[in-house]
Design a protein around this motif. Sequence first.
Motif, PDB file in Angstrom:
ATOM      1  N   LYS A  59       0.472  -1.384  -0.290  1.00  0.00           N
ATOM      2  CA  LYS A  59       0.078  -0.136   0.246  1.00  0.00           C
ATOM      3  C   LYS A  59       0.999   1.489   0.200  1.00  0.00           C
ATOM      4  CE  LYS A  59      -4.170  -1.837   2.514  1.00  0.00           C
ATOM      5  NZ  LYS A  59      -4.883  -1.804   3.537  1.00  0.00           N
ATOM      6  N   GLY A  60       0.537   2.028  -1.070  1.00  0.00           N
ATOM      7  CA  GLY A  60       1.509   3.405  -0.788  1.00  0.00           C
ATOM      8  C   GLY A  60       2.720   3.150  -1.538  1.00  0.00           C
ATOM      9  N   ARG A  61       3.032   2.563  -2.142  1.00  0.00           N
ATOM     10  CA  ARG A  61       4.041   1.755  -3.599  1.00  0.00           C
ATOM     11  C   ARG A  61       3.501   1.580  -5.000  1.00  0.00           C
ATOM     12  NH1 ARG A  61       7.341  -1.806  -1.871  1.00  0.00           N
ATOM     13  NH2 ARG A  61       6.493  -2.956  -1.105  1.00  0.00           N
ATOM     14  N   PHE A  62       2.336   0.559  -4.685  1.00  0.00           N
ATOM     15  CA  PHE A  62       1.860  -0.343  -5.611  1.00  0.00           C
ATOM     16  C   PHE A  62       0.672   0.451  -6.091  1.00  0.00           C
ATOM     17  CE2 PHE A  62       4.484  -4.805  -5.684  1.00  0.00           C
ATOM     18  CZ  PHE A  62       5.591  -3.873  -4.639  1.00  0.00           C
ATOM     19  N   THR A  63       0.629   1.181  -7.379  1.00  0.00           N
ATOM     20  CA  THR A  63      -0.965   1.286  -8.179  1.00  0.00           C
ATOM     21  C   THR A  63      -1.194  -0.249  -9.201  1.00  0.00           C
ATOM     22  OG1 THR A  63      -0.501   3.228  -7.484  1.00  0.00           O
ATOM     23  CG2 THR A  63      -2.416   2.719  -9.089  1.00  0.00           C
ATOM     24  N   ILE A  64      -2.291  -0.751  -9.017  1.00  0.00           N
ATOM     25  CA  ILE A  64      -3.733  -1.445  -9.979  1.00  0.00           C
ATOM     26  C   ILE A  64      -3.760  -0.685 -11.021  1.00  0.00           C
ATOM     27  CG2 ILE A  64      -5.121  -2.407  -8.662  1.00  0.00           C
ATOM     28  CD1 ILE A  64      -4.753  -5.185 -10.025  1.00  0.00           C
ATOM     29  N   SER A  65      -4.073  -0.885 -12.138  1.00  0.00           N
ATOM     30  CA  SER A  65      -4.994   0.156 -13.361  1.00  0.00           C
ATOM     31  C   SER A  65      -5.195  -1.291 -13.715  1.00  0.00           C
ATOM     32  CB  SER A  65      -4.789   1.486 -13.847  1.00  0.00           C
ATOM     33  OG  SER A  65      -3.352   1.256 -14.189  1.00  0.00           O
ATOM     34  N   ARG A  66      -5.482  -0.391 -14.828  1.00  0.00           N
ATOM     35  CA  ARG A  66      -6.226  -1.385 -16.318  1.00  0.00           C
ATOM     36  C   ARG A  66      -7.061  -0.614 -17.391  1.00  0.00           C
ATOM     37  NH1 ARG A  66     -11.105  -5.417 -14.709  1.00  0.00           N
ATOM     38  NH2 ARG A  66     -12.442  -3.971 -13.849  1.00  0.00           N
ATOM     39  N   ASP A  67      -6.670  -0.619 -18.867  1.00  0.00           N
ATOM     40  CA  ASP A  67      -6.653   0.352 -19.968  1.00  0.00           C
ATOM     41  C   ASP A  67      -7.678  -0.540 -21.130  1.00  0.00           C
ATOM     42  OD1 ASP A  67      -7.496   1.665 -21.895  1.00  0.00           O
ATOM     43  OD2 ASP A  67      -5.286   2.502 -21.675  1.00  0.00           O
ATOM     44  N   SER A  68      -9.474  -0.489 -20.467  1.00  0.00           N
ATOM     45  CA  SER A  68      -9.748  -1.985 -21.304  1.00  0.00           C
ATOM     46  C   SER A  68      -9.897  -1.354 -23.006  1.00  0.00           C
ATOM     47  CB  SER A  68     -11.350  -1.414 -21.007  1.00  0.00           C
ATOM     48  OG  SER A  68     -11.599   0.012 -21.124  1.00  0.00           O
ATOM     49  N   TYR A 102      -2.232  -3.665 -16.002  1.00  0.00           N
ATOM     50  CA  TYR A 102      -0.582  -2.628 -15.160  1.00  0.00           C
ATOM     51  C   TYR A 102      -0.873  -3.193 -13.144  1.00  0.00           C
ATOM     52  CZ  TYR A 102      -1.170  -0.575 -19.494  1.00  0.00           C
ATOM     53  OH  TYR A 102      -1.560   0.390 -20.903  1.00  0.00           O
ATOM     54  N   LEU A 103       0.108  -3.121 -13.099  1.00  0.00           N
ATOM     55  CA  LEU A 103       0.885  -3.139 -11.373  1.00  0.00           C
ATOM     56  C   LEU A 103       2.117  -2.200 -11.967  1.00  0.00           C
ATOM     57  CD1 LEU A 103       0.241  -3.498  -8.610  1.00  0.00           C
ATOM     58  CD2 LEU A 103       2.181  -5.213  -9.033  1.00  0.00           C
ATOM     59  N   GLN A 104       2.514  -0.377 -10.897  1.00  0.00           N
ATOM     60  CA  GLN A 104       3.164   0.383 -11.073  1.00  0.00           C
ATOM     61  C   GLN A 104       3.793  -0.068  -9.713  1.00  0.00           C
ATOM     62  OE1 GLN A 104       4.265   2.900 -13.155  1.00  0.00           O
ATOM     63  NE2 GLN A 104       6.090   2.902 -11.289  1.00  0.00           N
ATOM     64  N   MET A 105       5.042  -0.583  -9.534  1.00  0.00           N
ATOM     65  CA  MET A 105       5.634  -0.407  -8.825  1.00  0.00           C
ATOM     66  C   MET A 105       6.922   0.340  -7.979  1.00  0.00           C
ATOM     67  SD  MET A 105       5.367  -4.796  -9.170  1.00  0.00           S
ATOM     68  CE  MET A 105       7.183  -4.601 -10.487  1.00  0.00           C
ATOM     69  N   ASN A 106       6.828   1.258  -7.404  1.00  0.00           N
ATOM     70  CA  ASN A 106       8.182   2.445  -7.072  1.00  0.00           C
ATOM     71  C   ASN A 106       8.353   1.566  -5.587  1.00  0.00           C
ATOM     72  OD1 ASN A 106       6.756   3.801  -8.794  1.00  0.00           O
ATOM     73  ND2 ASN A 106       5.038   5.139  -7.866  1.00  0.00           N
ATOM     74  N   SER A 107       9.478   2.124  -5.233  1.00  0.00           N
ATOM     75  CA  SER A 107      10.055   2.182  -4.351  1.00  0.00           C
ATOM     76  C   SER A 107      10.109   1.314  -3.611  1.00  0.00           C
ATOM     77  CB  SER A 107       9.495   2.847  -3.230  1.00  0.00           C
ATOM     78  OG  SER A 107       9.245   4.566  -2.737  1.00  0.00           O
ATOM     79  N   LEU A 108      10.693  -0.069  -4.286  1.00  0.00           N
ATOM     80  CA  LEU A 108      11.123  -1.584  -4.496  1.00  0.00           C
ATOM     81  C   LEU A 108      11.992  -1.945  -3.414  1.00  0.00           C
ATOM     82  CD1 LEU A 108      10.797  -2.013  -8.582  1.00  0.00           C
ATOM     83  CD2 LEU A 108       9.176  -3.062  -6.705  1.00  0.00           C
ATOM     84  N   ASN A 109      11.570  -3.354  -2.587  1.00  0.00           N
ATOM     85  CA  ASN A 109      12.429  -3.472  -2.201  1.00  0.00           C
ATOM     86  C   ASN A 109      13.046  -4.875  -2.294  1.00  0.00           C
ATOM     87  OD1 ASN A 109      10.895  -5.243  -0.577  1.00  0.00           O
ATOM     88  ND2 ASN A 109       9.945  -2.875   0.250  1.00  0.00           N
ATOM     89  N   PRO A 110      14.276  -4.998  -1.313  1.00  0.00           N
ATOM     90  CA  PRO A 110      14.426  -7.220  -2.107  1.00  0.00           C
ATOM     91  C   PRO A 110      12.988  -7.538  -2.143  1.00  0.00           C
ATOM     92  CG  PRO A 110      16.321  -5.789  -0.629  1.00  0.00           C
ATOM     93  CD  PRO A 110      14.835  -4.981  -0.920  1.00  0.00           C
ATOM     94  N   GLU A 111      12.532  -7.435  -0.469  1.00  0.00           N
ATOM     95  CA  GLU A 111      11.639  -7.938   0.087  1.00  0.00           C
ATOM     96  C   GLU A 111       9.989  -8.155  -1.271  1.00  0.00           C
ATOM     97  OE1 GLU A 111      14.067  -7.348   3.549  1.00  0.00           O
ATOM     98  OE2 GLU A 111      12.409  -5.988   1.468  1.00  0.00           O
TER      99      GLU A 111
END
Length: 127
Positions: free
Chosen positions: A67-76, A82-91
């Motif tokens: 939460k707060g790092r990833f955003t799911i969206s879709r374009d019909s 889509y899955l936008q992933m920010n502030s990624l960490n090794p986990e």
Amino acid sequence: QVQLVESGGGSVQSGGSLRLSCAASGYIFSDTCMGWFRQAPGQEREGVASIGSVGSETSTRYVESVKGRFTISRDSAKSTLYLQMNSLNPEDTATYYCAARRFCSGSTLDSGTYNDWGQGTQVTVSP
């Protein structure tokens, strides 16, 4: 015939970003529940984010750790999830899968809801 094909995985350093895409053919997005799941070696598959329609509204759901790092969206129009992933960490290192279920409303991270799955794309985050 339905098909899900993921792309966009790769290797990044901690703090970096990636955007995953899932080309979803054969679906009407307005009546399809869709989600992103991930599985790391030796671990169970985990629901990461989901999206669906409830009437004219879009519903999303996230696992607490993203939460707060990833955003799911879709374009019909592009038939793409889509899955936008920010502030990624090794986990966050895992194979990421998109999933879908037709004739479904709302959003859920329950993998048992979904009956269509992509082949997966690898995400590796280094320290």
